[in-house]
Motif scaffolding. Structure first.
Motif, PDB file in Angstrom:
ATOM      1  N   PRO A 268       0.817  -1.229  -0.040  1.00  0.00           N
ATOM      2  CA  PRO A 268      -0.165   0.091   0.046  1.00  0.00           C
ATOM      3  C   PRO A 268       1.044   1.268  -0.007  1.00  0.00           C
ATOM      4  O   PRO A 268       1.978   1.292   0.764  1.00  0.00           O
ATOM      5  CB  PRO A 268      -0.943  -0.112   1.476  1.00  0.00           C
ATOM      6  CG  PRO A 268       0.054  -1.095   2.237  1.00  0.00           C
ATOM      7  CD  PRO A 268       0.582  -1.961   0.995  1.00  0.00           C
TER       8      PRO A 268
ATOM      9  N   THR B 233       0.220   5.492  -0.047  1.00  0.00           N
ATOM     10  CA  THR B 233      -0.104   6.825  -0.308  1.00  0.00           C
ATOM     11  C   THR B 233       0.127   7.697  -1.388  1.00  0.00           C
ATOM     12  O   THR B 233       1.497   7.756  -1.082  1.00  0.00           O
ATOM     13  CB  THR B 233      -0.207   7.478   1.155  1.00  0.00           C
ATOM     14  OG1 THR B 233      -1.066   6.890   2.152  1.00  0.00           O
ATOM     15  CG2 THR B 233      -0.924   8.887   1.053  1.00  0.00           C
TER      16      THR B 233
ATOM     17  N   GLN C 156      -7.019  -0.998   1.324  1.00  0.00           N
ATOM     18  CA  GLN C 156      -6.465  -0.821   2.968  1.00  0.00           C
ATOM     19  C   GLN C 156      -7.117   0.205   3.668  1.00  0.00           C
ATOM     20  O   GLN C 156      -7.297   1.257   3.336  1.00  0.00           O
ATOM     21  CB  GLN C 156      -5.027  -0.447   3.045  1.00  0.00           C
ATOM     22  CG  GLN C 156      -4.200  -0.498   4.167  1.00  0.00           C
ATOM     23  CD  GLN C 156      -2.798   0.093   4.461  1.00  0.00           C
ATOM     24  OE1 GLN C 156      -2.595   1.426   4.016  1.00  0.00           O
ATOM     25  NE2 GLN C 156      -2.023  -0.728   4.879  1.00  0.00           N
TER      26      GLN C 156
ATOM     27  N   LYS D 216      -2.003  -5.388   8.624  1.00  0.00           N
ATOM     28  CA  LYS D 216      -0.568  -4.882   8.581  1.00  0.00           C
ATOM     29  C   LYS D 216      -0.136  -4.486   9.703  1.00  0.00           C
ATOM     30  O   LYS D 216      -0.619  -3.696  10.347  1.00  0.00           O
ATOM     31  CB  LYS D 216      -0.359  -3.890   7.454  1.00  0.00           C
ATOM     32  CG  LYS D 216       1.126  -3.601   6.937  1.00  0.00           C
ATOM     33  CD  LYS D 216       1.273  -2.583   5.702  1.00  0.00           C
ATOM     34  CE  LYS D 216       2.622  -2.522   5.239  1.00  0.00           C
ATOM     35  NZ  LYS D 216       2.916  -1.109   5.100  1.00  0.00           N
TER      36      LYS D 216
ATOM     37  N   ASN E  95       7.445  -7.951   4.132  1.00  0.00           N
ATOM     38  CA  ASN E  95       7.529  -6.361   3.480  1.00  0.00           C
ATOM     39  C   ASN E  95       8.758  -5.643   4.262  1.00  0.00           C
ATOM     40  O   ASN E  95       9.006  -5.769   5.399  1.00  0.00           O
ATOM     41  CB  ASN E  95       6.078  -5.458   3.648  1.00  0.00           C
ATOM     42  CG  ASN E  95       6.592  -4.105   3.171  1.00  0.00           C
ATOM     43  OD1 ASN E  95       6.784  -3.200   4.030  1.00  0.00           O
ATOM     44  ND2 ASN E  95       6.829  -3.934   2.049  1.00  0.00           N
TER      45      ASN E  95
ATOM     46  N   GLY F   8      11.909  -3.683   2.097  1.00  0.00           N
ATOM     47  CA  GLY F   8      13.267  -3.397   1.378  1.00  0.00           C
ATOM     48  C   GLY F   8      13.816  -4.789   0.720  1.00  0.00           C
ATOM     49  O   GLY F   8      14.752  -5.054   0.344  1.00  0.00           O
TER      50      GLY F   8
ATOM     51  N   GLY G  64       6.980  -2.181  -2.242  1.00  0.00           N
ATOM     52  CA  GLY G  64       6.570  -0.761  -2.179  1.00  0.00           C
ATOM     53  C   GLY G  64       7.073   0.048  -3.183  1.00  0.00           C
ATOM     54  O   GLY G  64       6.758   0.094  -4.352  1.00  0.00           O
ATOM     55  N   THR G  65       8.061   0.926  -2.755  1.00  0.00           N
ATOM     56  CA  THR G  65       8.851   1.796  -3.543  1.00  0.00           C
ATOM     57  C   THR G  65       9.411   1.197  -4.934  1.00  0.00           C
ATOM     58  O   THR G  65       9.071   1.860  -5.992  1.00  0.00           O
ATOM     59  CB  THR G  65      10.109   2.157  -2.991  1.00  0.00           C
ATOM     60  OG1 THR G  65       9.930   2.120  -1.528  1.00  0.00           O
ATOM     61  CG2 THR G  65      10.677   3.563  -3.385  1.00  0.00           C
TER      62      THR G  65
HETATM   63  C1  LIG Z   1       5.112   6.771  -1.098  1.00  0.00           C
HETATM   64  C2  LIG Z   1       4.775   5.805  -0.048  1.00  0.00           C
HETATM   65  C3  LIG Z   1       3.638   5.738   0.525  1.00  0.00           C
HETATM   66  C4  LIG Z   1       3.312   4.924   1.443  1.00  0.00           C
HETATM   67  N1  LIG Z   1       2.052   4.859   1.955  1.00  0.00           N
HETATM   68  C5  LIG Z   1       1.745   3.705   2.795  1.00  0.00           C
HETATM   69  C6  LIG Z   1       0.344   3.507   3.190  1.00  0.00           C
HETATM   70  O1  LIG Z   1      -0.605   4.241   2.634  1.00  0.00           O
HETATM   71  N2  LIG Z   1      -0.060   2.345   3.890  1.00  0.00           N
HETATM   72  C7  LIG Z   1       0.972   1.604   4.461  1.00  0.00           C
HETATM   73  O2  LIG Z   1       0.655   0.611   5.079  1.00  0.00           O
HETATM   74  N3  LIG Z   1       2.088   1.475   3.969  1.00  0.00           N
HETATM   75  C8  LIG Z   1       2.754   2.619   3.322  1.00  0.00           C
HETATM   76  N4  LIG Z   1       3.986   2.931   2.797  1.00  0.00           N
HETATM   77  C9  LIG Z   1       4.727   1.821   3.386  1.00  0.00           C
HETATM   78  C10 LIG Z   1       4.816   0.587   2.101  1.00  0.00           C
HETATM   79  O3  LIG Z   1       3.626   0.206   2.165  1.00  0.00           O
HETATM   80  C11 LIG Z   1       5.961  -0.304   2.650  1.00  0.00           C
HETATM   81  O4  LIG Z   1       5.747  -0.862   3.876  1.00  0.00           O
HETATM   82  C12 LIG Z   1       7.443   0.434   2.623  1.00  0.00           C
HETATM   83  O5  LIG Z   1       7.830   1.356   1.427  1.00  0.00           O
HETATM   84  C13 LIG Z   1       8.539  -0.627   2.724  1.00  0.00           C
HETATM   85  O6  LIG Z   1       8.537  -1.373   1.428  1.00  0.00           O
HETATM   86  P1  LIG Z   1       9.627  -1.260   0.339  1.00  0.00           P
HETATM   87  O7  LIG Z   1      10.867  -1.267   0.821  1.00  0.00           O
HETATM   88  O8  LIG Z   1       9.397  -2.292  -0.528  1.00  0.00           O
HETATM   89  O9  LIG Z   1       8.966   0.207  -0.230  1.00  0.00           O
HETATM   90  C14 LIG Z   1       4.033   3.909   1.864  1.00  0.00           C
HETATM   91  C15 LIG Z   1       5.497   3.824   1.507  1.00  0.00           C
HETATM   92  C16 LIG Z   1       5.796   4.680   0.393  1.00  0.00           C
HETATM   93  C17 LIG Z   1       7.119   4.725  -0.137  1.00  0.00           C
END
Ligand SMILES: Cc1cc2nc3c(=O)[nH]c(=O)nc-3n(C[C@H](O)[C@H](O)[C@H](O)COP(=O)(O)O)c2cc1C
Length: 359
Positions: A24, A26, A99, A227, A295, A297, A318-319
């Motif tokens: 997820p 935002t 979510q 989550k 989840n 990194g 995510g990213t």
């Molecule tokens: C731009 C952005 C917005 C995010 N918004 C949410 C969100 O709305 N809900 C949530 O549970 N996590 C949110 N996260 C966290 C991601 O879901 C994820 O847990 C986090 O980026 C780590 O995963 P990654 O290393 O694959 O990016 C957000 C992350 C980013 C980068």
């Protein structure tokens, strides 16, 4: 190298095209009424090659809103806009969960029509500021919810879950991570209540468990995920004993048999918390009976390794999905990944949202 990650998966009755979940995120591109704009359907459809998409956090009520331009799931216009999103994802062969979000004290009165944020207790977030349309502002001391207001919030979660069904989502995820309202009930530095929703670990867990129960009554357990971020101190989520807290919570969640548990690894420095567990999957993963979504990194190699080691049923990214809409295809080809432009992560128009090309 990514054979398992890219092979079809099952999540109970759902068949997923691969073991990759879009985490997820935002993106703060809804209109002033919390209605997702038409570009949102394009954005998610572009990413529908993920086995499962978890939507950006969606406010369950007007009172749940903490940040500007975040979408909701409580008005007919919002529901109609989400219908466009889920149809587009389904037409592209994807699956999408909503979510569900209540920000609690992670908000500011200036984005809430002058109303103070609400929380389990009147305790402010320390050492951080909040983004508002008038610039960064210090966190305010939130107003503590009354017992009957807590019942009303649980009702708001239930209604949002029903609205998620009307909007055509495939399921819902409770956002109980990263310092938002459910997380605030859990940790003992944010929850100083002395009623049935605070004090002992069991009482601090009660809100999350009652919300999960309500969501499951609407959707059935297989379509409700949660989550959690047991060792992320961001937003002043400082608990004296996360091991005991989350061990209890996971044990109680097991009785509800949620569709999955989505666990964030420790992404922040923990030097100030020497007694906290470091390895989230090793510590908590083994206590979870539901499918685990790992989840935090991950890349192609480490995601594949987590699946092969049996540490996770699915891996969320995510990213990497921001700038790589066709992330599974890039993993399949071993292609280099595009990097997201941080300036356009939150807010703005189509740039940095729907203009990242597929290969
Ligand atoms: C731009 C952005 C917005 C995010 N918004 C949410 C969100 O709305 N809900 C949530 O549970 N996590 C949110 N996260 C966290 C991601 O879901 C994820 O847990 C986090 O980026 C780590 O995963 P990654 O290393 O694959 O990016 C957000 C992350 C980013 C980068």
């Amino acid at each position: 190298m990514t054979a398992q990650l890219l092979s079809p998966a099952r999540l109970h009755d759902l068949v997923l095209r691969n073991h990759m979940v879009m985490a997820p995120m935002t993106r703060s591109r809804a209109d002033a009424d919390g209605v997702p704009r038409a570009s949102t359907a394009i954005y998610y459809a572009q990413r529908a090659s993920a086995g499962l998409i978890i939507s950006e956090a969606i406010n369950i009520s007007a009172d749940a809103v903490g940040s500007p331009l975040t979408p909701g799931l409580f008005s007919d216009k919002q529901i109609a806009a989400w219908q466009q999103v889920t149809s587009a994802v389904h037409e592209a062969g994807g699956k999408i969960f909503a979510q569900l979000w209540h920000t609690g004290r992670v908000g500011h009165s200036s984005v809430r029509g002058g109303l103070l944020p609400v929380a389990p207790s009147a305790v402010a977030i320390q050492g951080q500021q909040h983004f508002t349309l008038e610039g960064m502002k210090d966190y305010e001391v939130p107003r503590a919810l009354t017992f009957s207001e807590i019942q009303a919030v649980i009702g708001d979660y239930r209604r949002a879950a029903e609205n998620a069904k009307r909007a055509g989502f495939d399921g819902v995820e409770l956002h109980a991570a990263f310092g938002y309202l459910p997380n605030q009930f859990l940790v003992d530095s944010a929850n100083l209540r002395t009623d049935e929703y605070g004090g002992s670990i069991a009482k601090r867990s009660r809100f999350v468990l009652e919300v999960m129960q309500a969501l499951i009554e609407v959707w059935g357990s297989a379509r409700v995920g949660i989550k959690l971020s047991p060792v992320i101190p961001f937003n002043s989520m400082i608990d004296s004993d996360p091991l005991a807290l989350y061990s209890y919570l996971l044990g109680e969640l097991n009785k509800l048999q949620p569709g999955y548990v989505h666990l964030m690894r420790a992404l922040f420095p923990l030097d100030n918390f020497p007694h906290w567990p470091r390895d989230v999957l090793a510590t908590f993963g083994t206590q979870i009976n539901s499918p685990l979504i790992a989840n935090g990194g991950y890349d192609a190699a480490s995601g594949e390794a987590a699946l092969r080691a049996g540490e996770a049923a699915l891996v969320s990214f995510g990213t990497p999905f921001v700038a790589n809409p066709d992330l599974p295809e890039r993993f399949a080809r071993g292609a280099e990944l595009a990097q997201a432009d941080r300036a356009t992560l939150y807010g703005g128009e189509d740039a940095g949202f729907i203009d990242y090309p597929s290969l």
